[in-house]
Design a protein around this motif. Structure first.
Motif, mmCIF file in Angstrom:
data_model
loop_
_atom_site.group_PDB
_atom_site.id
_atom_site.type_symbol
_atom_site.label_atom_id
_atom_site.label_comp_id
_atom_site.label_asym_id
_atom_site.label_seq_id
_atom_site.Cartn_x
_atom_site.Cartn_y
_atom_site.Cartn_z
ATOM 1 N N HIS A 98 -10.544 -1.436 1.923
ATOM 2 C CA HIS A 98 -9.283 -2.431 1.998
ATOM 3 C C HIS A 98 -8.549 -2.114 1.140
ATOM 4 O O HIS A 98 -7.105 -2.171 1.356
ATOM 5 N N SER B 188 -3.682 -4.658 8.854
ATOM 6 C CA SER B 188 -4.417 -5.059 7.818
ATOM 7 C C SER B 188 -4.119 -6.504 7.392
ATOM 8 O O SER B 188 -2.615 -6.867 7.823
ATOM 9 N N GLY C 254 -12.479 -6.934 3.730
ATOM 10 C CA GLY C 254 -11.327 -7.088 2.448
ATOM 11 C C GLY C 254 -12.002 -8.162 1.524
ATOM 12 O O GLY C 254 -13.027 -8.532 1.649
ATOM 13 N N HIS D 110 -4.468 -4.523 1.534
ATOM 14 C CA HIS D 110 -4.709 -5.203 0.306
ATOM 15 C C HIS D 110 -3.326 -5.554 -0.463
ATOM 16 O O HIS D 110 -3.037 -6.706 -0.711
#
Length: 191
Positions: free
Chosen positions: A113, A15, A81, A136
């Motif tokens: 996200h 991520s 995102g 995130h």
């Protein structure tokens, strides 16, 4: 939302790459050749206005690296995102989805996200999801609530909370969050 089936022995989770191609390459090295599916929990190419420009910030190279992996090695599954825009979707081969439902070896997985974590949490618990993936916060964590494991692999590029850059590997044994130099940060065994 229909679920995507994954049958691999293991898969990788990243991520918040935020445009860093070197961080993507480091995550691939940590995953090793056995990983053929990579889940990306969003914030792929742009660093965002609140973050400094990260080291290795070459979003065009990262886009090409993701596309190359998706075309030639395995597949990349991406959820959108808060820093991802329509222009990002135009340069990436993998489609960017708001949320992704998957089934892996009989386990239900949901990925969003995480900028609306209460929604992810509610959906995961209501639907008895085995693994809920978010990003995130840029803070690596594995927590369990009821029968759901919540995974945030941290950020490959701009970690927060005093931890190093990280990614996760999901295997039939459990879930590991690893630093980009391969050291284990966290592990959670399946029940």
């Amino acid at each position: 939302m229909s679920a995507i089936a994954i049958d691999d022995e293991k898969f990788g989770v990243v991520s918040d790459t935020h445009g860093s191609y070197p961080a993507w390459l480091a995550a691939l090295a940590v995953f090793g050749s056995g990983v053929k599916t990579i889940l990306h929990a969003g914030d792929v190419l742009y660093h965002g206005p609140r973050n400094a420009i990260p080291g290795g910030y070459t979003p065009a190279d990262l886009a090409e690296g993701i596309n190359d992996y998706h075309r030639n090695t395995g597949r990349v599954i991406i959820c959108q995102g808060n820093c991802d825009a329509a222009v990002d979707a135009m340069v990436l081969d993998p489609k960017i989805e708001h949320s992704v439902a998957l089934v892996w070896r009989g386990k239900k997985i949901l990925m969003m996200h995480g900028d609306n974590f209460p929604l992810l949490r509610t959906m995961a618990l209501k639907n008895n999801v085995d693994l809920a993936i978010s990003g995130h916060t840029h803070i690596a964590s594995i927590t369990r609530e009821e029968n759901t494991i919540f995974l945030n692999p941290g950020s490959t590029t701009i970690p927060k909370g005093g931890e190093p850059e990280s990614a996760a590997v999901v295997t039939t044994e459990g879930i590991k969050i690893l630093t980009l130099d391969g050291k284990e940060l966290y592990f959670e065994k399946w029940q």
